[in-house]
Design a protein around this motif. Sequence first.
Motif, PDB file in Angstrom:
ATOM      1  N   ILE A   1     -19.395 -12.795 -55.600  1.00 41.85           N
ATOM      2  CA  ILE A   1     -19.653 -14.064 -54.911  1.00 41.85           C
ATOM      3  C   ILE A   1     -21.046 -14.063 -54.309  1.00 41.85           C
ATOM      4  O   ILE A   1     -21.754 -15.082 -54.340  1.00 41.85           O
ATOM      5  CB  ILE A   1     -18.597 -14.304 -53.810  1.00 41.85           C
ATOM      6  N   PHE A   2     -21.463 -12.928 -53.771  1.00 47.46           N
ATOM      7  CA  PHE A   2     -22.720 -12.857 -53.032  1.00 47.46           C
ATOM      8  C   PHE A   2     -23.903 -12.409 -53.888  1.00 47.46           C
ATOM      9  O   PHE A   2     -25.021 -12.344 -53.390  1.00 47.46           O
ATOM     10  CB  PHE A   2     -22.562 -11.900 -51.839  1.00 47.46           C
ATOM     11  N   ILE A   3     -23.664 -12.092 -55.151  1.00 48.98           N
ATOM     12  CA  ILE A   3     -24.761 -11.652 -56.013  1.00 48.98           C
ATOM     13  C   ILE A   3     -25.888 -12.694 -56.099  1.00 48.98           C
ATOM     14  O   ILE A   3     -27.071 -12.337 -55.998  1.00 48.98           O
ATOM     15  CB  ILE A   3     -24.223 -11.277 -57.407  1.00 48.98           C
ATOM     16  N   PRO A   4     -25.580 -13.995 -56.280  1.00 48.61           N
ATOM     17  CA  PRO A   4     -26.690 -14.957 -56.303  1.00 48.61           C
ATOM     18  C   PRO A   4     -27.504 -14.955 -55.012  1.00 48.61           C
ATOM     19  O   PRO A   4     -28.743 -15.032 -55.048  1.00 48.61           O
ATOM     20  CB  PRO A   4     -25.974 -16.299 -56.502  1.00 48.61           C
TER      21      PRO A   4
ATOM     22  N   PHE B   1     -26.762 -22.039 -53.210  1.00 47.78           N
ATOM     23  CA  PHE B   1     -25.723 -23.019 -53.515  1.00 47.78           C
ATOM     24  C   PHE B   1     -24.664 -22.426 -54.441  1.00 47.78           C
ATOM     25  O   PHE B   1     -23.466 -22.692 -54.287  1.00 47.78           O
ATOM     26  CB  PHE B   1     -26.367 -24.250 -54.152  1.00 47.78           C
ATOM     27  N   MET B   2     -25.082 -21.620 -55.390  1.00 50.32           N
ATOM     28  CA  MET B   2     -24.127 -20.995 -56.304  1.00 50.32           C
ATOM     29  C   MET B   2     -23.174 -20.075 -55.556  1.00 50.32           C
ATOM     30  O   MET B   2     -21.954 -20.095 -55.792  1.00 50.32           O
ATOM     31  CB  MET B   2     -24.884 -20.220 -57.388  1.00 50.32           C
ATOM     32  N   THR B   3     -23.708 -19.282 -54.636  1.00 51.71           N
ATOM     33  CA  THR B   3     -22.844 -18.433 -53.810  1.00 51.71           C
ATOM     34  C   THR B   3     -21.876 -19.273 -52.994  1.00 51.71           C
ATOM     35  O   THR B   3     -20.687 -18.944 -52.885  1.00 51.71           O
ATOM     36  CB  THR B   3     -23.709 -17.563 -52.879  1.00 51.71           C
ATOM     37  N   ALA B   4     -22.369 -20.357 -52.404  1.00 53.17           N
ATOM     38  CA  ALA B   4     -21.515 -21.211 -51.580  1.00 53.17           C
ATOM     39  C   ALA B   4     -20.353 -21.785 -52.399  1.00 53.17           C
ATOM     40  O   ALA B   4     -19.193 -21.791 -51.947  1.00 53.17           O
ATOM     41  CB  ALA B   4     -22.343 -22.337 -50.965  1.00 53.17           C
ATOM     42  N   MET B   5     -20.631 -22.250 -53.602  1.00 53.42           N
ATOM     43  CA  MET B   5     -19.577 -22.829 -54.433  1.00 53.42           C
ATOM     44  C   MET B   5     -18.576 -21.773 -54.896  1.00 53.42           C
ATOM     45  O   MET B   5     -17.364 -22.015 -54.907  1.00 53.42           O
ATOM     46  CB  MET B   5     -20.199 -23.523 -55.637  1.00 53.42           C
TER      47      MET B   5
ATOM     48  N   THR C   1     -22.369 -25.151 -48.675  1.00 55.74           N
ATOM     49  CA  THR C   1     -22.703 -26.047 -49.785  1.00 55.74           C
ATOM     50  C   THR C   1     -23.452 -27.272 -49.280  1.00 55.74           C
ATOM     51  O   THR C   1     -24.374 -27.769 -49.937  1.00 55.74           O
ATOM     52  CB  THR C   1     -21.446 -26.500 -50.546  1.00 55.74           C
ATOM     53  N   SER C   2     -23.063 -27.780 -48.105  1.00 55.37           N
ATOM     54  CA  SER C   2     -23.756 -28.944 -47.539  1.00 55.37           C
ATOM     55  C   SER C   2     -25.192 -28.596 -47.165  1.00 55.37           C
ATOM     56  O   SER C   2     -26.118 -29.374 -47.408  1.00 55.37           O
ATOM     57  CB  SER C   2     -22.999 -29.454 -46.307  1.00 55.37           C
ATOM     58  N   ILE C   3     -25.380 -27.415 -46.582  1.00 52.52           N
ATOM     59  CA  ILE C   3     -26.726 -27.011 -46.161  1.00 52.52           C
ATOM     60  C   ILE C   3     -27.619 -26.759 -47.379  1.00 52.52           C
ATOM     61  O   ILE C   3     -28.762 -27.225 -47.442  1.00 52.52           O
ATOM     62  CB  ILE C   3     -26.647 -25.753 -45.278  1.00 52.52           C
ATOM     63  N   SER C   4     -27.097 -26.016 -48.344  1.00 49.94           N
ATOM     64  CA  SER C   4     -27.913 -25.693 -49.522  1.00 49.94           C
ATOM     65  C   SER C   4     -28.177 -26.940 -50.363  1.00 49.94           C
ATOM     66  O   SER C   4     -29.271 -27.095 -50.926  1.00 49.94           O
ATOM     67  CB  SER C   4     -27.226 -24.616 -50.363  1.00 49.94           C
TER      68      SER C   4
END
Length: 811
Positions: free
Chosen positions: A6-9, A117-121, A140-143
């Motif tokens: 999840i956190f790789i991006p 954003f990719m991590t957030a999603m 996701t809203s912030i990114s």
Amino acid sequence: MQVLAIFIPLLAAIFIPLLFRRARTIHTGWFVLIVPLLLVSYYATFISRVMDGEEALASFNWIPSLNISFISYLDGLSLLFSLLITGIGTLVVLYSIFYLDKTKEQLHNFYIYLLMFMTAMLGVVQSDHMITLYLFWELTSISSFLLIGYWFQRDKSRFGALKSMMITVAGGLFMLGGFVLLAQMGGTYSIRELIAQAPYFWDNEYFVLALVLILLGAFTKSAQFPFYIWLPDAMEAPTPVSAYLHSATMVKAGIYLVARFTPIFAVSEVWIWLVTGIGLLTLFWGSFFAVKQSDLKGILAFSTVSQLGLIMALLGASAIAFHVEDAANTVFKYAAFAAIFHLINHATFKGSLFMIAGIVDHETGTRDIRKLGGLMSIMPLSFSVALISSLSMAGLPPFNGFLSKEMFLTAMLTLKDFELFEFSTWGILLLIVAVIASIFTFVYSFYFVFKTFTGKLQASELPQKPHEAPIGMLIAPMILAALVVVIFFIPNVVGWLFIKPAVFAIQPFLYQDPFLSSTPASVDITVKLWHGWTAPELWLTVCIIVIGLILFKTFEKWQKLYRLQPAMLSLNALYDFIMDGILNRGMTNLSKRMMHGSMRHYFMYMFAAICFIVVGTLFYKDAFKISFDGAAPIELYQLILIIVLVLGTLTTVVARSRITAIVGLGAVGYTVALFFVMFNAPDLALTQLVIETISVALFLLVFYHLPRLGKVQEYTPFRFRRLVVSIGIGAMVTLLALSAHSQKLVESINQYYKDTVYSLAGGGNIVNVILVDYRGFDTLFEITVLGLAGMGIYAMIKLRLSRKEKSNENE
């Protein structure tokens, strides 16, 4: 590894600035492309496990004391979304390499925001804990705010970014309230556990409230009516961002939320009516106003709104399967299948259409459809991709959108005859709305492709000479267009691999068998390419095509209807009124009236409010008590010190000389220090003495620079209202002290400190241990404030010295 994925991006984003600076000759996107490509390959390894009914679960303790963990939960639903996020993300990054100029754009910013954003999603769709889901949700809203406002030099970009964040963040806060209520009802924040025990709190009095709050979060994020207004303004983002946000990620987060919580809330009539009704209204509203737009991305934005409404309506209809006996044979399980099927189809044709819109803009210099036309012969590859994707969006064969649109019509036809929840009364109206919306979907699909690529070329209207896009820019939309065709011919393969596991996660109760192990294979649904000549869906499709063609051919005649709507009577006008009229101008005027520079007035407002709230609460709750039981007697020397304290206070207030006031203030401080000595608090007494000594010394040091006391009194005289507020504050503190002493609602914590100060904190001085350990955060924040204040003072001193140096140089 599953949690780390999840956190790789986000971790990869740390190295983007370094790569951007060092590898100037290579487009940064080539390095970024590796991340989603590896992730989609990694998540593809889970497909076979999920098809067998297994669930992949991994966790990382984040805040153990609060039982909050990062939990990656991969079932059919979350895996499907993870594959869409990373798969479409791979194509978007590839497209962006050729779309964004490496010499003109700040690519390091763009790709940092995109990876964030990719991590957030990924966090949203894989989180099992509702608090971590909420954190990723707001990320996701912030990114997306940063992505939409990437071209921050443009006013429209900043406006669209702020608008999207304001609406989606507000919805997220409502959603958080629903999560908290749901956790209180179920006793856990785990979504899996809540689903398992959902029948036990279905009759809770807060069940419907939690349902509505969670739907507000889903509706705002997935641009449902009336919250859709942020999505068209988000088109100011670069086209790769638009393609990513609106085909597979941000707007699909609300869809995911509704699908994930369907097993919990499907039992409620409110859930079914809200999700189905709002979905159909959004479908109609978006499709009707898509035809009004003249910007290519604007057309696609409203088409996204309508398609999201279609998926939402199908999810609402699928919830009825929980109320039907012999649910294995009901078409409402079919609706869940159709919702996920159209989710995949929409990602393919909408992603390619956004990329084509970007290509047209990139190669002609405009997205204004009124200036476009005749591009078919100049851009044949782009036209082919646009035609395939547009016909799929219109719901025509042989493209995947036709299949899911037919399933949608089947669900609406069945809904019309459903007896429960009065659908038999209103069902025909829902079917009519669905058909009308489908007609306008057909119209805007044709409008997009044929108004852009056919007709007469208006070369003089174009800012630059049109030409076909480079092959690198066409690869991604061509792959998506190919999937549009391929999925039509192998829908059941896609259904077996991706859709059935997702449906199994949405409707788990319908496939549970106490004697057999349930797997996604239990979802006995197949997609048919042909339903026969007697199928009502076929004739509805024919009706949609015929009326749609008539409306498209007569478009110029009836388009004038859109002008009848006054600009002031719109949701955008309402938003502008709230943001500009109330929050901007209104708050600015209020601030001008309240914030006039007088510290005395500021303190008076704050103290008056505190006094009103505290004293009012004391008497409203009947919490005020007076009892002198156990009070120590007042000695003569204590009485003398009280008199000195009162006289010192009065002297400070009424003194006409600043020296007298400083002396009176020092007397008050030293008297308080003597009280600390009497009450066996030497450390507090020493602290008080040091502070008073420093305070008096500081007053004397700045004495020369202070304004004359007489002038201050002349312009800000002592008034009666200040006297009232001062007396009120004194009375409030006295009442609180007396009430706290007179009633012990809970046992004092002092014994706990005495028992644990050495064993738990390892300290001998109880006061020091309380300040550093038991009140560690309080002390940390105090140190932070002092540090910030010190930095501010240092900056002001440096600024003043630099100004002096400049003035000396000028002299």
